[in-house]
Design an enzyme around this catalytic site. Sequence first.
Site, short mmCIF file in Angstrom:
data_model
loop_
_atom_site.label_atom_id
_atom_site.label_comp_id
_atom_site.label_asym_id
_atom_site.label_seq_id
_atom_site.Cartn_x
_atom_site.Cartn_y
_atom_site.Cartn_z
N GLU A 181 -6.59 33.46 37.57
CA GLU A 181 -7.88 34.12 38.04
C GLU A 181 -8.52 34.40 38.09
O GLU A 181 -9.35 34.08 38.48
CB GLU A 181 -7.16 35.61 38.94
CG GLU A 181 -8.06 35.65 40.40
CD GLU A 181 -7.82 36.84 41.76
OE1 GLU A 181 -6.90 37.50 41.05
OE2 GLU A 181 -8.25 36.83 42.34
N HIS B 242 -9.87 30.44 37.59
CA HIS B 242 -10.83 30.19 38.98
C HIS B 242 -12.26 30.14 38.65
O HIS B 242 -12.44 30.05 39.27
CB HIS B 242 -9.46 30.86 39.04
CG HIS B 242 -9.93 31.63 40.57
ND1 HIS B 242 -10.71 32.46 41.45
CD2 HIS B 242 -9.98 30.29 41.70
CE1 HIS B 242 -10.94 32.82 42.41
NE2 HIS B 242 -10.49 31.29 42.55
N HIS C 53 -3.30 30.81 48.38
CA HIS C 53 -4.21 30.38 47.83
C HIS C 53 -3.14 28.65 48.49
O HIS C 53 -3.51 27.44 49.05
CB HIS C 53 -4.85 29.82 46.79
CG HIS C 53 -5.57 31.25 46.76
ND1 HIS C 53 -5.36 32.26 46.75
CD2 HIS C 53 -7.46 30.78 47.43
CE1 HIS C 53 -6.98 32.91 46.70
NE2 HIS C 53 -7.87 32.37 46.94
N HIS D 3 -9.26 39.00 49.39
CA HIS D 3 -9.62 39.37 48.26
C HIS D 3 -10.00 40.81 48.56
O HIS D 3 -10.70 41.49 46.92
CB HIS D 3 -10.74 38.72 48.32
CG HIS D 3 -10.18 36.81 47.25
ND1 HIS D 3 -9.95 36.69 46.08
CD2 HIS D 3 -9.97 36.35 48.44
CE1 HIS D 3 -9.93 36.04 46.23
NE2 HIS D 3 -9.20 34.45 47.23
N HIS E 100 -14.99 29.01 40.83
CA HIS E 100 -15.98 29.22 41.49
C HIS E 100 -17.69 28.92 41.92
O HIS E 100 -18.72 28.75 42.06
CB HIS E 100 -15.94 30.66 42.09
CG HIS E 100 -14.61 30.38 43.01
ND1 HIS E 100 -14.43 30.51 45.09
CD2 HIS E 100 -13.10 30.04 42.94
CE1 HIS E 100 -13.62 30.72 44.95
NE2 HIS E 100 -12.88 30.69 44.75
N HIS F 216 -8.69 24.58 44.18
CA HIS F 216 -7.38 24.99 44.14
C HIS F 216 -6.05 24.46 44.25
O HIS F 216 -5.47 24.90 43.86
CB HIS F 216 -6.80 26.07 45.76
CG HIS F 216 -8.13 27.76 45.61
ND1 HIS F 216 -7.44 28.40 44.60
CD2 HIS F 216 -9.93 27.93 45.94
CE1 HIS F 216 -8.58 29.29 45.13
NE2 HIS F 216 -9.57 29.27 44.76
N HIS G 266 -9.54 35.32 54.27
CA HIS G 266 -9.86 34.86 52.67
C HIS G 266 -10.75 35.69 52.83
O HIS G 266 -10.04 36.41 51.27
CB HIS G 266 -10.58 33.23 53.23
CG HIS G 266 -9.95 33.18 51.09
ND1 HIS G 266 -11.46 32.97 50.56
CD2 HIS G 266 -9.80 33.40 50.51
CE1 HIS G 266 -11.57 32.51 49.26
NE2 HIS G 266 -10.05 33.15 49.50
CU1 CUO Z 1 -9.37 32.45 47.56
CU2 CUO Z 1 -11.09 31.43 44.69
O1 CUO Z 1 -10.96 31.75 46.39
O2 CUO Z 1 -9.68 32.76 45.18
#
Ligand code: CUO
Length: 677
Positions: A354, A369, A248, A222, A373, A409, A218
């Site tokens: 995003e 998104h 996701h 990113h 977080h 998600h 993961h």
């Molecule tokens: Cu991978 Cu929310 O964690 O985008």
Amino acid sequence: MRAVLLLLLVGFTAHLVVGRVTRGAVPADKEFLLKQKEILQLLNKVHEPNRFKEQVNLGNSYDPLANLGNYKKAAAVHQLVKLYNNGALLPRGEIFTLFRERDLEEMIYLFEALFYANDWNTFLSTACWARDRINEGQFVYALSVAVLHREDTKGVVLPPAYEIYPHLFVNSEVIHQAYKAKMRQEAAVVRMNFTGTIRNPEQRVAYFGEDIGMNSHHSHWHMDFPFWWKPEYGVEKDRKGELFYYMHHQLIARFDLERLSNNLPVVRPLDWEKPIVNGFYPQTTYRKGGEFPARPDNFYFQDLETPYIKVKHMIAYSQRIREAIARGVVLTKSGELYSINDTTGINTLGELIEPSVFSRHREYYGALHNYGHILLGRITDPKGKFNMPPGVMEHFETATRDPAFFRLHKYIDNLFKEHKDHLPHYTRDELLLPGVSINSVEVDELVTYFEDFDIDLLNALDDTVELPDVEIKARVRRLNHRPFTYTINLNSDKDATVIVRVFLGPKYDWFGQEIPLEKKRLYMIELDKFVAKVSAGQTPIQRKSSESSVTIPDRETTKVLVQRVKDALEDKTTWNVNKDLRHCGFPDRLLLPKGKKEGMPFTLFVMVTDWEKEKVNDVPYDYDYGGSISYCGTLNHKYPDTQPMGYPFDRRIENVEEFLTPNMYVKDVVITHNDAE
Ligand code: CUO
């Protein structure tokens, strides 16, 4: 009967299509090996001053401002050095998170300084300068992303994230025990248990959310597809918004299969106005000290002051996004309407939600998104009253530890589903591959088990140059499966090249009811996607689980990497370099969900389609793109096929009989979990 089958199979071997060929790996030259060595040294014990004298001297003697002509764009170098000279940068030792505006901005300056360096020497000098001057979190992240994207560092292998930053991957108890051993200068293996107790049902799937390979995947995803990536970098990120959705989506589906395997219902989406039923206690500590904040049960979302995010903003952003989905158009910043009513719409929506810098209207649609977080990460200290450090949701390395990650998600995934449900379903003609049918699919027994794995904690502990390193490791339990092979028996009226898609979905829901295909499609995990040649007549296509284009094998440890470079530089061994190498990729151990001791039925789905129609790049049909395509796309090429990601399950299924064409095959399989393995 077995003997007959064996003979039949042997008879077919002339046509047998076995696996993919790893292309593009060539023996490394000295120049490459030296680069590899320098990068490993730069990432060694990043929390302490650099121990490699040559790098220290290079950094001390280098003046970035005196070399501005050596950068393609020098503005970032200028900014970075100015902030450093003013003592205005995030200090070394402090916690870095991409979700804090200032941390991010400074990191981008460093990334641009490294990325825009005109040649290797400028790059290395800049990196050596930054190594002891810039916050180590920013340094590791910026250096990693630069190495992944610079032309002259393609193929360089980065050490596993859990060895650079063990604190983000193991819990406080382990670190404490490790320190005790280190004080005594004794080798030790510390057992790590998963967070929580049996009284918390979510603990049953903690082995998945806390899996170090999954968290590495993961965080690397990113790094390959940063939300802050700018078009001016000149490296196109093909279908990045769609990949954000798909990777996701697959993670959630995968988590749901793990939940069903452990008698838990599938994840429910978050609701901004309702309490988050399940709390979370990370039991993880930052290296500088300070526990990751915990969240009690039934906590409500809170408004934040810095950054200024109100819960009602999140509701408004969601409404605007849903309105765009319903109308099939998004409003752009310049006031125009941009259609999302086709297969590319998902990419536009992904960028918007995003959001990446490609969002068509960041002010109007917000940052649903990323703010999600942040809201979850700071939920227990929304006003900064207690100066709590960032939560697990504010690092991609730790986010999946919190079950609320999957709930956030899923909420977002439901928006993507709403959009996809507005698009027409696939017609039988679109799904058919005339002249090609799948007669049968055979699969080995599917068995999962837990195994021990040791993580090197060398980088977690402070030490001094005088003291020799001692072996201190954390021992974790992790899910694995027996290797398996499937054989897909095809019948074709001509020679052809086909794309094979393999999915696995749940047969029964939590209530024990059989799940209809229209619903099951949302839980289908992609096991593999590959290209194969078939001949006129019968062709058995054989494929091993280890060849899956979804997964990557275990990472090499830092120690092994260091030794291998040394040996290669001394001409004792050859180091093969693959310029398409991927660090992103789901761990191959996790390809199968756990299943149950007594055996758990799943649905296996296979489909073949025409490669000639869907291919995008001009590469050999069995090119492997560095190993991990489905979740991670490619770094140096376009996404290899034209179909929407998740095809054919990304759209509604109106009529199952019409949907199931002869080039598809559906079969029940059983996954058995064997504790004794
Ligand atoms: Cu991978 Cu929310 O964690 O985008």
